[in-house]
Motif scaffolding. Structure first.
Motif, PDB file in Angstrom:
ATOM      1  N   GLY A 113       7.292  10.149   3.388  1.00 56.91           N
ATOM      2  CA  GLY A 113       6.237  10.144   4.400  1.00 56.91           C
ATOM      3  C   GLY A 113       5.241   9.036   4.148  1.00 56.91           C
ATOM      4  N   GLU A 114       4.865   8.858   2.900  1.00 59.11           N
ATOM      5  CA  GLU A 114       3.940   7.788   2.560  1.00 59.11           C
ATOM      6  C   GLU A 114       4.569   6.434   2.810  1.00 59.11           C
ATOM      7  OE1 GLU A 114       2.892   8.569  -1.485  1.00 59.11           O
ATOM      8  OE2 GLU A 114       1.718  10.341  -0.966  1.00 59.11           O
TER       9      GLU A 114
ATOM     10  N   ASP B 155       4.643   5.781   6.525  1.00 59.96           N
ATOM     11  CA  ASP B 155       3.323   5.378   7.023  1.00 59.96           C
ATOM     12  C   ASP B 155       3.040   3.919   6.681  1.00 59.96           C
ATOM     13  OD1 ASP B 155       2.924   7.879   8.041  1.00 59.96           O
ATOM     14  OD2 ASP B 155       1.698   8.587   6.356  1.00 59.96           O
ATOM     15  N   GLU B 156       3.373   3.517   5.459  1.00 58.01           N
ATOM     16  CA  GLU B 156       3.139   2.138   5.052  1.00 58.01           C
ATOM     17  C   GLU B 156       3.989   1.172   5.876  1.00 58.01           C
ATOM     18  OE1 GLU B 156       3.885   1.952   0.879  1.00 58.01           O
ATOM     19  OE2 GLU B 156       2.222   3.275   0.391  1.00 58.01           O
TER      20      GLU B 156
ATOM     21  N   GLU C  81       5.126   1.688   8.899  1.00 60.96           N
ATOM     22  CA  GLU C  81       4.603   1.667  10.263  1.00 60.96           C
ATOM     23  C   GLU C  81       3.368   0.773  10.348  1.00 60.96           C
ATOM     24  OE1 GLU C  81       2.976   4.674  13.746  1.00 60.96           O
ATOM     25  OE2 GLU C  81       3.629   5.490  11.840  1.00 60.96           O
ATOM     26  N   GLU C  82       2.476   0.889   9.358  1.00 61.15           N
ATOM     27  CA  GLU C  82       1.287   0.038   9.355  1.00 61.15           C
ATOM     28  C   GLU C  82       1.669  -1.428   9.244  1.00 61.15           C
ATOM     29  OE1 GLU C  82      -1.082   1.480   6.138  1.00 61.15           O
ATOM     30  OE2 GLU C  82      -1.499   3.387   7.121  1.00 61.15           O
TER      31      GLU C  82
ATOM     32  N   LYS D  92       7.429   6.651  14.663  1.00 62.28           N
ATOM     33  CA  LYS D  92       7.024   7.233  13.380  1.00 62.28           C
ATOM     34  C   LYS D  92       7.979   8.365  13.042  1.00 62.28           C
ATOM     35  CE  LYS D  92       3.211   9.354  10.955  1.00 62.28           C
ATOM     36  NZ  LYS D  92       1.839   9.797  11.037  1.00 62.28           N
TER      37      LYS D  92
ATOM     38  N   THR E  48       8.968  11.702  11.175  1.00 56.26           N
ATOM     39  CA  THR E  48       8.263  12.853  10.640  1.00 56.26           C
ATOM     40  C   THR E  48       9.254  13.674   9.844  1.00 56.26           C
ATOM     41  OG1 THR E  48       8.735  14.148  12.635  1.00 56.26           O
ATOM     42  CG2 THR E  48       6.633  12.968  12.543  1.00 56.26           C
TER      43      THR E  48
END
Length: 194
Positions: free
Chosen positions: A135-136, A139-140, A142-143, A187, A189
């Motif tokens: 998940g982390e 997120d990274e 995606e950013e 994203k 999930t």
């Protein structure tokens, strides 16, 4: 065929990897406690060293000798008691041995079940850890994707006006092409924990 299926199942089962990840995560958690323990030892060390320096070696030797004598007397008493109550009937001894063996099997089975439960708990913890890591990472990523590729705006393609005859002919040959529009990565999930 069964061996192949067993090998395939063992190769695709993620549980050992989850167990490994869970073990690593628990080790990291324990390693975080080390600085506090070191500080505690550092604070207590002078007092303990002084205590050891002030101990009389003769007093320690006398205590050890007294304890050894008491232990020897207790051991001799227990052996004498055991030999006195030992039943020489071979049938009863055989039954006792069989009973002890069955108890041993029961204890071994109990420990095997506890070991399996512990293994499954650590593997479950590892699975949650891996999900957190993923998940982390998602997120990274995606950013990073947003930073590299900002939102794409839809682009409209304008067709040139041509005579009606030419338009009918070109429509039959190839339909008008639209410009492709890039969408940002979706994203990912993780599913909720079981």
């Amino acid at each position: 065929m069964a061996i192949t299926d067993d090998i395939r199942k063992a190769a695709t089962d993620p549980t050992p990897l989850y167990f490994l990840a869970g073990t690593a995560d628990l080790a990291v958690q324990q390693a975080k406690k080390v600085p506090g323990i070191v500080e505690q030892i550092r604070a207590e060390a002078p007092g303990r060293i002084d205590t050891v320096k002030n101990i009389d070696p003769n007093a320690v030797q006398e205590k050890a000798t007294a304890r050894a004598k008491v232990a020897q007397e207790n051991l001799q008493a227990k052996v004498t008691e055991l030999l006195g109550t030992l039943d020489t009937d071979l049938k009863k001894l055989g039954e006792s041995a069989q009973d002890l063996a069955l108890r041993g099997v029961g204890v071994a089975a109990e420990y095997a079940v506890k070991a399996r439960e512990t293994y499954e708990k650590v593997a479950e913890h590892g699975e949650q850890t891996v999900r957190t890591w993923r998940g982390e990472a998602a997120d990274e990523i995606e950013e990073l994707a947003i930073a590299v590729e900002p939102k794409a705006e839809p682009v409209e393609v304008k067709e040139e006006e041509k005579p009606a005859v030419a338009e009918d002919a070109s429509a039959k040959k190839s339909p008008a092409k639209k410009a492709s529009v890039r969408k940002p990565a979706a994203k990912k999930t993780t599913p909720p924990a079981k």
